[in-house]
Scaffold this motif. Structure first.
Motif, short mmCIF file in Angstrom:
data_model
loop_
_atom_site.label_atom_id
_atom_site.label_comp_id
_atom_site.label_asym_id
_atom_site.label_seq_id
_atom_site.Cartn_x
_atom_site.Cartn_y
_atom_site.Cartn_z
N VAL A 96 1.40 2.71 -6.92
CA VAL A 96 0.14 2.99 -6.26
C VAL A 96 -0.98 2.35 -7.07
N SER A 97 -1.86 1.63 -6.38
CA SER A 97 -3.03 1.07 -7.05
C SER A 97 -4.26 1.37 -6.21
N VAL A 98 -5.38 1.52 -6.89
CA VAL A 98 -6.66 1.78 -6.24
C VAL A 98 -7.72 0.91 -6.91
N ARG A 99 -8.86 0.74 -6.23
CA ARG A 99 -9.94 -0.07 -6.80
C ARG A 99 -10.82 0.71 -7.78
N GLU A 100 -11.17 1.93 -7.43
CA GLU A 100 -12.18 2.65 -8.19
C GLU A 100 -11.56 3.49 -9.30
N ALA A 101 -12.21 3.50 -10.46
CA ALA A 101 -11.76 4.29 -11.61
C ALA A 101 -11.77 5.78 -11.27
N THR A 108 -8.55 8.51 -11.39
CA THR A 108 -8.57 9.78 -12.10
C THR A 108 -8.30 10.95 -11.16
N TYR A 109 -8.92 10.92 -10.01
CA TYR A 109 -8.76 11.98 -9.02
C TYR A 109 -7.31 12.08 -8.54
N LEU A 110 -6.70 10.95 -8.17
CA LEU A 110 -5.33 10.97 -7.67
C LEU A 110 -4.34 11.42 -8.73
N GLU A 111 -4.58 11.04 -9.97
CA GLU A 111 -3.66 11.41 -11.05
C GLU A 111 -3.61 12.92 -11.26
N THR A 112 -4.62 13.64 -10.80
CA THR A 112 -4.58 15.10 -10.92
C THR A 112 -3.65 15.73 -9.90
N PHE A 113 -3.31 14.99 -8.82
CA PHE A 113 -2.47 15.52 -7.75
C PHE A 113 -1.08 14.91 -7.71
N VAL A 114 -0.91 13.76 -8.31
CA VAL A 114 0.33 13.01 -8.18
C VAL A 114 0.97 12.85 -9.55
N ASN A 115 2.25 13.04 -9.60
CA ASN A 115 2.97 12.90 -10.85
C ASN A 115 3.54 11.49 -10.99
N ARG A 162 -5.24 0.87 -11.69
CA ARG A 162 -6.51 0.41 -11.13
C ARG A 162 -6.49 -1.10 -11.05
N VAL A 163 -6.74 -1.62 -9.85
CA VAL A 163 -6.85 -3.05 -9.62
C VAL A 163 -8.19 -3.25 -8.92
N ALA A 164 -9.08 -3.98 -9.55
CA ALA A 164 -10.44 -4.14 -9.03
C ALA A 164 -10.45 -4.73 -7.62
N ASP A 165 -9.46 -5.58 -7.32
CA ASP A 165 -9.34 -6.18 -6.00
C ASP A 165 -7.93 -6.75 -5.88
N PRO A 166 -7.32 -6.69 -4.71
CA PRO A 166 -5.97 -7.25 -4.55
C PRO A 166 -5.88 -8.74 -4.93
N SER A 167 -6.98 -9.44 -4.89
CA SER A 167 -6.98 -10.86 -5.28
C SER A 167 -6.50 -11.03 -6.72
N PHE A 168 -6.71 -10.03 -7.56
CA PHE A 168 -6.29 -10.11 -8.96
C PHE A 168 -4.78 -9.96 -9.12
N LEU A 169 -4.08 -9.58 -8.07
CA LEU A 169 -2.63 -9.41 -8.16
C LEU A 169 -1.87 -10.74 -8.18
N LEU A 170 -2.52 -11.80 -7.71
CA LEU A 170 -1.93 -13.14 -7.76
C LEU A 170 -2.47 -13.82 -9.01
N ASP A 171 -1.62 -14.48 -9.77
CA ASP A 171 -2.08 -15.08 -11.03
C ASP A 171 -2.95 -16.32 -10.78
N ARG A 172 -3.69 -16.70 -11.81
CA ARG A 172 -4.62 -17.83 -11.73
C ARG A 172 -3.94 -19.12 -11.32
N LYS A 173 -2.79 -19.36 -11.90
CA LYS A 173 -2.07 -20.61 -11.61
C LYS A 173 -1.81 -20.73 -10.11
N SER A 174 -1.39 -19.64 -9.49
CA SER A 174 -1.12 -19.66 -8.05
C SER A 174 -2.39 -19.93 -7.25
N TRP A 175 -3.49 -19.28 -7.65
CA TRP A 175 -4.77 -19.53 -6.95
C TRP A 175 -5.19 -20.98 -7.11
N LYS A 176 -5.02 -21.52 -8.31
CA LYS A 176 -5.42 -22.92 -8.54
C LYS A 176 -4.57 -23.89 -7.72
N GLU A 177 -3.32 -23.54 -7.51
CA GLU A 177 -2.45 -24.39 -6.67
C GLU A 177 -2.90 -24.37 -5.21
#
Length: 191
Positions: free
Chosen positions: A7-12, A16-23, A28-43
């Motif tokens: 599970v990933s979310v944008r906001e810090a 924190t909130y979800l971690e209180t309910f989920v084990n 935290r990923v600021a944006d899904p665009s960060f999930l692809l590495d730089r080399k792939s984006w440059k290609e």
């Protein structure tokens, strides 16, 4: 949420909130665009941007004050200005180039090769970080209710000083000399 492998979310705060309910670990990923590495984006990049230095303005909505600011930067730096936007009016005085038809590949290339990027866009900021823009600044117009996404992103990468002042009074030298610590950015990007 317990049924998901990851599970990933944008906001810090949401993390924190979800971690209180989920084990399970919430990432935290600021944006899904960060999930692809730089080399792939440059290609993916299209190789259409000029080879000579230029200032790139990428704006979501035409803002006369921001365009005027970038024209002043262009004059102080003595390098061309390219304005990238989907509904950008042509330059009335032909002092800069307008590109209204750039697709994702061209968008990435223009950011990657700019001497400086100025943007009012969250994703303009995201891709300035991903593509290792030489230098960049984000602008949040007065009344922009989504501006916190940009400020949160700049805080995450410790580059809050790359947010333009709302009065747009900075000079080219002031902006140009405020360098981005790319090593520090990489440590956060790859962590």
């Amino acid at each position: 949420i317990e049924q998901y492998d990851m599970v990933s979310v944008r906001e810090a705060e949401l993390k924190t909130y979800l971690e209180t309910f989920v084990n399970k670990k919430i990432t935290r990923v600021a944006d899904p665009s960060f999930l692809l590495d730089r080399k792939s984006w440059k290609e993916i990049s299209a190789n259409v941007a000029p080879v000579t230095p230029y200032i790139l303005l990428f704006e979501l909505a035409h803002n006369k004050e921001l365009v005027a600011f970038c024209k002043r930067m262009m004059q102080q730096a003595n390098i061309p200005l390219i304005v990238l936007g989907q509904n950008e009016p042509e330059s009335a005085d032909n002092s800069y180039t307008v590109v209204n038809d750039a697709g994702p590949r061209q968008f990435i290339d223009y950011i990657k090769n700019a001497e400086m990027v100025i943007t009012d866009s969250f994703h303009g900021t995201v891709f300035s970080i991903i593509m290792e823009a030489n230098n960049f600044y984000s602008y949040i117009a007065t009344g922009n209710v989504k501006g916190s996404r940009i400020t949160d992103l700049l805080k995450l990468f410790h580059i809050e000083n790359h947010l333009l002042n709302p009065d747009l009074k900075q000079s080219w030298l002031e902006l140009f000399n405020n360098k981005i610590d790319k090593i520090a950015i990489d440590q956060i990007y790859y962590s």
